[in-house]
Enzyme design. Structure first.
Site, mmCIF file in Angstrom:
data_model
loop_
_atom_site.group_PDB
_atom_site.id
_atom_site.type_symbol
_atom_site.label_atom_id
_atom_site.label_comp_id
_atom_site.label_asym_id
_atom_site.label_seq_id
_atom_site.Cartn_x
_atom_site.Cartn_y
_atom_site.Cartn_z
ATOM 1 N N GLN A 146 -36.214 -27.768 -8.681
ATOM 2 C CA GLN A 146 -37.174 -28.794 -9.074
ATOM 3 C C GLN A 146 -38.441 -28.166 -9.622
ATOM 4 O OE1 GLN A 146 -37.494 -30.671 -5.218
ATOM 5 N NE2 GLN A 146 -37.663 -28.682 -4.216
ATOM 6 N N ASP A 151 -36.882 -33.372 7.655
ATOM 7 C CA ASP A 151 -38.119 -33.636 6.927
ATOM 8 C C ASP A 151 -37.817 -33.503 5.438
ATOM 9 O OD1 ASP A 151 -40.633 -33.756 5.880
ATOM 10 O OD2 ASP A 151 -41.361 -31.907 6.795
#
Lengths: 286, 286
Positions: B42, B166
Site C-alpha cells: 500500500q 488491530d
C-alpha cells in the site's frame, strides 16, 4: 438552487461543514435543495443528502438528519424527563425541527411549550421533514411560541418541571443560550425540583464550551451531570449534554421511568452508561 | 509531495476520506506530508494535519492521529487484557503503528508478538509517530514479526492468552482478517480461556460488517460481546469492537484488573458502560 456551504465538485454537489477551527470538516453529498429561505435570523434550508436522507440546514450547518436525528432528539428529552419523578409541564427552547417535542410527548406530560425564535424553521420542518417532526395530527398538549428564548424565560416563574435547551451552536442567535444570565432566568422558571438540560457541544472540538457550561450551571444548581452520545453527523461524532437539577439526581435512579416507545437509541443500557465519562472528559470537567 | 486522497483547494491542501458509500466524507487540512513510500502492500504516509497533529495514512485512509489515536488503542487492548484473569502472552495482528502494543505492555504480560504484514508501517510509525508508537527503549517483551497474520496463526497452537486483531478496513490486505477461516485459525492459537478481540467497524456506516463479525464469532466462541467507543477521526464517530472469549465474560467482571497508567480514555466507568449498546445496535445484533 444553492445554499451556504454547498460547492459544486466534479459534477456533484457537496455541503461542507464550516467547522474549520481544527482543520476538520465533514462533507455531505447533496442530491437536491428542497427548500430555502432567508428568515429574519438565518438562512433556513432543507436538503436531500445522498446518505443521511433529508436534513435541516441553518446558515450552512447541518442541524438534524433523517438518518441520525433520533439520537440527539431522544438523548436531549428522555434523559431529563425520566430523571424527573413527575414531569407535567415541559418547555423546549429552540428545537424548531420538532424532534425533541415529539419525544417529550411520549411522556404523560400535561403541556409542552416549544419556544422557537424562528417560525421559518418550524414551518419548513413540518412541511419538508415530517420524518423528524412527526406527521400526525398536532398534539393538543403542544403549544408553539415564536419568541426569543431569553426573553420568554424572563416573563415567567416556576412554570416548568423540565426545560430542554435544544439550541444550535453558540454562534449567531443561539449564543446567548450558553450564558449565565439565561441560565439564571431559566432557573427561576423551573418549579421545585425542576430540571434543565442543554446540549453542550463536542468535548473534542469545543471543550471550552462544555467546560464553561458545566461550570456555570454548577454555580446555580445543586446537581449537574454531563452525559454523552455518539452522533455521526456532528463534528467529532461524540456529543455532550449537561443536565442541571434543583432536586432529582439521575445517578440515583435506575432509569425505570424511561418510556420505550419506538426508541431507536435510548434504553436502560444507555441510561446506565451515558453519564459514565471517558478519562479525558472527566479531567476536562474536574 | 502528494499522497492519495489529498487535493489542493484555495491554496490549501485537504485530505478527503474515501468513504463515499454514504455520500459522507471527513476532510482534514494537511500542513505537510512528512514521509511517503509505496510498500509492497500500500501507499504508506505520515502527514501533519492542522487539527489532529501527525497522522498515519494508508492508501489515503487516516489510520491513527496524535490527537485521538489513544481512544482506539486503549479500547482495543485494555478491555480484553482486563477481561482476562492472567494475560501472559499477547499477539497483536496488524497494529503496525505501535499504539496497541504500547498499551498492552502496560500490563504485567510476558510477551507481546506484533504480527504486521507491512514493515514500512512499523518503520514510519517508529520514526515519525513516536507520539503514538512510543519513543522509549524497545521493551524486551515486544517482538516484531513481519508476516501475513492469516499465515502466522496457521503455524501455532495454544500460544496466546489474548489476540488483538488491530486491522485496517476490510478492503485490501486486511479483508481476510474479517473472514471465518481466519477466526477459526486464530481460535486454535488461543490458550484455554483465551480471548480474541477485533475492531468491527462503524455500526452506522458498516452495519453489515459488524453484524457478520458478531455472528461469525458467535459460531466459534461461547462468549461474544460487542463494545463501542466514540472516535472522532473514524467515519461516523462511533466505532465497534467485538470480543470473543473461550472463557471469561467481561460482563461478569467489574473491571478491577484495568491498569490505569496515563490512560486518557479507558477507566472503570468506560468498562462499566462500553458494553451497553444503544437500541439500534442491539436490534442490529439480535
Amino acid at each position: 438552487m444553492m445554499i451556504k456551504g454547498v460547492f459544486a465538485w466534479d459534477g456533484e454537489h457537496w455541503l461542507f461543514d464550516p467547522e474549520d477551527r481544527f482543520g476538520f470538516r465533514a462533507t455531505w453529498k447533496v442530491n437536491r435543495v428542497l427548500a430555502k429561505a432567508d428568515s429574519d435570523f438565518q438562512e433556513v434550508a432543507v436538503i436531500e443528502t445522498e446518505g443521511f436522507g433529508k436534513a435541516l440546514v441553518l446558515d450552512g450547518v447541518v442541524q438534524t438528519t433523517e438518518k441520525d436525528g433520533f439520537i440527539y432528539n431522544e438523548m436531549i428529552t428522555h434523559i431529563p424527563l425520566a430523571a424527573h419523578p413527575k414531569p407535567a409541564d415541559v418547555c423546549i427552547i429552540g428545537g424548531g425541527d420538532g424532534g425533541a417535542a415529539r419525544e417529550a410527548l411520549k411522556y404523560p406530560v400535561q403541556s409542552v411549550d416549544m419556544v422557537e425564535i424562528d417560525p421559518k424553521v418550524v414551518e419548513f420542518s413540518r412541511r419538508y421533514l415530517p420524518e423528524v417532526a412527526g406527521d400526525g395530527e398536532p398534539d393538543p398538549r403542544l403549544r408553539f411560541v415564536y419568541e426569543d428564548g431569553t426573553r420568554f424565560v424572563k416573563k415567567r416563574a416556576q412554570a416548568y418541571d423540565v426545560i430542554v435547551v435544544d439550541s444550535s451552536d453558540p454562534v449567531g442567535p443561539a449564543a446567548v443560550l450558553f450564558e449565565k444570565p439565561f441560565y439564571q432566568d431559566a432557573k427561576q422558571v423551573l418549579k421545585e425540583g425542576g430540571i434543565l438540560v442543554c446540549q453542550s457541544e463536542s468535548p473534542i472540538f469545543h471543550p471550552d464550551v462544555l467546560k464553561r457550561v458545566h461550570h456555570t450551571l454548577g454555580e446555580l444548581f445543586p446537581v449537574v451531570r454531563t452525559y454523552l452520545a455518539a452522533i455521526p453527523t456532528y463534528p467529532g461524532g461524540v456529543w455532550s449534554f449537561t443536565l442541571a437539577s434543583l432536586g432529582p439526581d439521575p445517578l440515583q435512579s435506575d432509569g425505570h421511568r424511561l418510556v420505550m416507545n419506538e426508541n431507536r437509541y435510548v434504553n436502560r443500557d444507555i441510561w446506565e452508561s451515558c453519564f459514565r465519562l471517558p478519562q479525558y472528559v472527566k479531567e476536562l470537567l474536574d
